[in-house]
Motif scaffolding. Structure first.
Motif, PDB file in Angstrom:
ATOM      1  N   ASP A   1       0.820  -1.211   0.000  1.00 40.13           N
ATOM      2  CA  ASP A   1       0.000   0.000   0.000  1.00 40.13           C
ATOM      3  C   ASP A   1       0.859   1.268   0.000  1.00 40.13           C
ATOM      4  OD1 ASP A   1       0.822   0.400   2.665  1.00 40.13           O
ATOM      5  OD2 ASP A   1      -1.032  -0.401   3.487  1.00 40.13           O
ATOM      6  N   ALA A   2       0.211   2.375  -0.293  1.00 41.39           N
ATOM      7  CA  ALA A   2       0.912   3.658  -0.396  1.00 41.39           C
ATOM      8  C   ALA A   2       1.524   4.070   0.938  1.00 41.39           C
ATOM      9  CB  ALA A   2      -0.047   4.731  -0.900  1.00 41.39           C
ATOM     10  N   ASP A   3       0.857   3.760   2.045  1.00 46.21           N
ATOM     11  CA  ASP A   3       1.417   4.117   3.349  1.00 46.21           C
ATOM     12  C   ASP A   3       2.764   3.441   3.566  1.00 46.21           C
ATOM     13  OD1 ASP A   3      -0.624   5.845   4.110  1.00 46.21           O
ATOM     14  OD2 ASP A   3      -1.744   4.295   5.182  1.00 46.21           O
TER      15      ASP A   3
ATOM     16  N   TYR B   1      18.302  18.493  -3.061  1.00 47.88           N
ATOM     17  CA  TYR B   1      18.278  17.320  -2.179  1.00 47.88           C
ATOM     18  C   TYR B   1      17.212  17.450  -1.096  1.00 47.88           C
ATOM     19  CZ  TYR B   1      22.709  16.560  -4.501  1.00 47.88           C
ATOM     20  OH  TYR B   1      23.677  16.391  -5.450  1.00 47.88           O
ATOM     21  N   ARG B   2      16.247  18.330  -1.314  1.00 51.60           N
ATOM     22  CA  ARG B   2      15.217  18.553  -0.301  1.00 51.60           C
ATOM     23  C   ARG B   2      14.308  17.333  -0.139  1.00 51.60           C
ATOM     24  NH1 ARG B   2      13.854  21.630  -4.813  1.00 51.60           N
ATOM     25  NH2 ARG B   2      11.717  21.484  -5.625  1.00 51.60           N
ATOM     26  N   SER B   3      13.734  17.258   1.032  1.00 49.02           N
ATOM     27  CA  SER B   3      12.727  16.243   1.315  1.00 49.02           C
ATOM     28  C   SER B   3      11.400  16.822   0.844  1.00 49.02           C
ATOM     29  CB  SER B   3      12.698  15.959   2.820  1.00 49.02           C
ATOM     30  OG  SER B   3      11.696  15.025   3.141  1.00 49.02           O
ATOM     31  N   ALA B   4      10.823  16.223  -0.197  1.00 50.51           N
ATOM     32  CA  ALA B   4       9.630  16.799  -0.803  1.00 50.51           C
ATOM     33  C   ALA B   4       8.745  15.707  -1.394  1.00 50.51           C
ATOM     34  CB  ALA B   4      10.022  17.795  -1.894  1.00 50.51           C
ATOM     35  N   LEU B   5       7.461  15.982  -1.374  1.00 50.47           N
ATOM     36  CA  LEU B   5       6.466  15.076  -1.938  1.00 50.47           C
ATOM     37  C   LEU B   5       5.691  15.841  -3.001  1.00 50.47           C
ATOM     38  CD1 LEU B   5       5.332  13.685   1.509  1.00 50.47           C
ATOM     39  CD2 LEU B   5       6.789  12.515  -0.154  1.00 50.47           C
ATOM     40  N   PHE B   6       5.380  15.166  -4.093  1.00 47.24           N
ATOM     41  CA  PHE B   6       4.782  15.831  -5.249  1.00 47.24           C
ATOM     42  C   PHE B   6       3.462  15.156  -5.606  1.00 47.24           C
ATOM     43  CE2 PHE B   6       9.301  16.455  -5.215  1.00 47.24           C
ATOM     44  CZ  PHE B   6       9.429  17.814  -5.443  1.00 47.24           C
ATOM     45  N   PRO B   7       2.350  15.641  -5.028  1.00 46.26           N
ATOM     46  CA  PRO B   7       1.057  14.999  -5.270  1.00 46.26           C
ATOM     47  C   PRO B   7       0.586  15.180  -6.710  1.00 46.26           C
ATOM     48  CG  PRO B   7       0.765  17.048  -4.045  1.00 46.26           C
ATOM     49  CD  PRO B   7       2.242  16.808  -4.161  1.00 46.26           C
TER      50      PRO B   7
ATOM     51  N   GLN C   1      -3.477  14.382   0.548  1.00 42.99           N
ATOM     52  CA  GLN C   1      -3.913  13.948   1.879  1.00 42.99           C
ATOM     53  C   GLN C   1      -3.045  12.793   2.384  1.00 42.99           C
ATOM     54  OE1 GLN C   1      -6.338  15.490   3.857  1.00 42.99           O
ATOM     55  NE2 GLN C   1      -5.231  14.235   5.323  1.00 42.99           N
ATOM     56  N   LEU C   2      -2.729  11.864   1.502  1.00 44.58           N
ATOM     57  CA  LEU C   2      -1.860  10.738   1.848  1.00 44.58           C
ATOM     58  C   LEU C   2      -0.505  11.249   2.359  1.00 44.58           C
ATOM     59  CD1 LEU C   2      -1.737   7.558   1.483  1.00 44.58           C
ATOM     60  CD2 LEU C   2      -0.632   8.045  -0.697  1.00 44.58           C
ATOM     61  N   PHE C   3       0.057  12.250   1.685  1.00 41.19           N
ATOM     62  CA  PHE C   3       1.341  12.823   2.071  1.00 41.19           C
ATOM     63  C   PHE C   3       1.238  13.550   3.411  1.00 41.19           C
ATOM     64  CE2 PHE C   3       2.621  13.260  -2.697  1.00 41.19           C
ATOM     65  CZ  PHE C   3       2.903  11.902  -2.753  1.00 41.19           C
ATOM     66  N   ALA C   4       0.186  14.344   3.590  1.00 42.87           N
ATOM     67  CA  ALA C   4       0.003  15.059   4.857  1.00 42.87           C
ATOM     68  C   ALA C   4      -0.123  14.073   6.014  1.00 42.87           C
ATOM     69  CB  ALA C   4      -1.224  15.971   4.774  1.00 42.87           C
TER      70      ALA C   4
ATOM     71  N   VAL D   1      10.586  18.729   7.931  1.00 44.10           N
ATOM     72  CA  VAL D   1      10.561  19.858   6.998  1.00 44.10           C
ATOM     73  C   VAL D   1      10.166  19.418   5.586  1.00 44.10           C
ATOM     74  CG1 VAL D   1      12.225  21.218   8.330  1.00 44.10           C
ATOM     75  CG2 VAL D   1      13.047  19.671   6.519  1.00 44.10           C
ATOM     76  N   THR D   2       9.728  18.195   5.445  1.00 44.58           N
ATOM     77  CA  THR D   2       9.284  17.689   4.143  1.00 44.58           C
ATOM     78  C   THR D   2       8.169  18.578   3.614  1.00 44.58           C
ATOM     79  OG1 THR D   2       9.801  15.443   4.868  1.00 44.58           O
ATOM     80  CG2 THR D   2       8.377  15.667   2.932  1.00 44.58           C
ATOM     81  N   THR D   3       8.329  19.013   2.373  1.00 44.34           N
ATOM     82  CA  THR D   3       7.315  19.862   1.757  1.00 44.34           C
ATOM     83  C   THR D   3       6.381  19.031   0.888  1.00 44.34           C
ATOM     84  OG1 THR D   3       8.819  20.332  -0.092  1.00 44.34           O
ATOM     85  CG2 THR D   3       8.779  21.929   1.733  1.00 44.34           C
ATOM     86  N   ILE D   4       5.164  19.519   0.774  1.00 37.84           N
ATOM     87  CA  ILE D   4       4.209  18.977  -0.191  1.00 37.84           C
ATOM     88  C   ILE D   4       4.066  20.077  -1.232  1.00 37.84           C
ATOM     89  CG2 ILE D   4       1.876  18.142  -0.604  1.00 37.84           C
ATOM     90  CD1 ILE D   4       1.799  17.285   2.371  1.00 37.84           C
TER      91      ILE D   4
END
Length: 185
Positions: free
Chosen positions: A77-79, A105-111, A118-121, A136-139
């Protein structure tokens, strides 16, 4: 092969785009994960079309090194995919992972959808308890995906004895194995 074609052959596929420092590290993890049918290193989040590795390593293009991971939700699963990301990098380190320094090299998620957002949050919230410093991971907003050059694809598998692989990637893989061995091939 498109995601739709893969889905017909491999079940219920989902693709997530995640950044956790050097894309070689994340790619090495996901290529060893059960249920992952594709892992591609690339660049996202910047203002230059068709960026090259040399351009993004300057930190001036705005891109992050990231991995586009496609997996069969009937197997994993995605989790769990996101849990493995958080186990393989330091999400409290702004614009760096170890000696790799810069916004690339940032920690980032790209919906790619509201569901991804919502999954990322939820994943960030779920993992904050494991860190004494704030995550500090960004969405970030959806941006064009640019595949990295061929020499960056499956780098770890092709260069396992290279110094970077031994010193940086192996410890990250060891941490993932420690917590997620049931999911690794």
């Amino acid at each position: 092969m498109s995601e739709a074609e893969l889905s017909q052959e491999n079940g219920d596929l989902k693709t997530l785009i995640v950044g956790g420092g050097c894309f070689w590290c994340q790619d090495a993890v996901y290529r060893q994960t059960k249920g992952v049918v594709a892992s591609e290193c690339g660049y996202i989040g910047g203002h230059v079309d068709h960026p090259t590795y040399e351009q993004i390593t300057t930190g001036q293009t705005g891109h992050a090194e990231a991995v586009k991971v496609t997996f069969d939700q009937d197997i994993i699963d995605a989790d769990t995919i996101l849990d493995m990301l958080f186990a393989s990098h330091d999400p409290t380190s702004l614009n760096r992972q170890g000696a790799d320094v810069g916004p690339q090299y940032r920690s980032a998620l790209f919906p790619q959808s509201d569901e991804d957002r919502q999954l990322f949050a939820d994943a960030i919230e779920r993992h904050q308890q494991f860190w004494s410093e704030p995550i500090v991971t960004t969405i970030e907003e959806n941006q064009p995906w640019w595949p990295a050059e061929q020499e960056h694809q499956n780098f770890y598998q092709r260069n396992p004895s290279w110094g970077y692989c031994q010193v940086v990637i192996n410890p990250k893989l060891a941490n993932v194995r420690k917590h997620y061995s049931a999911w690794l091939r």
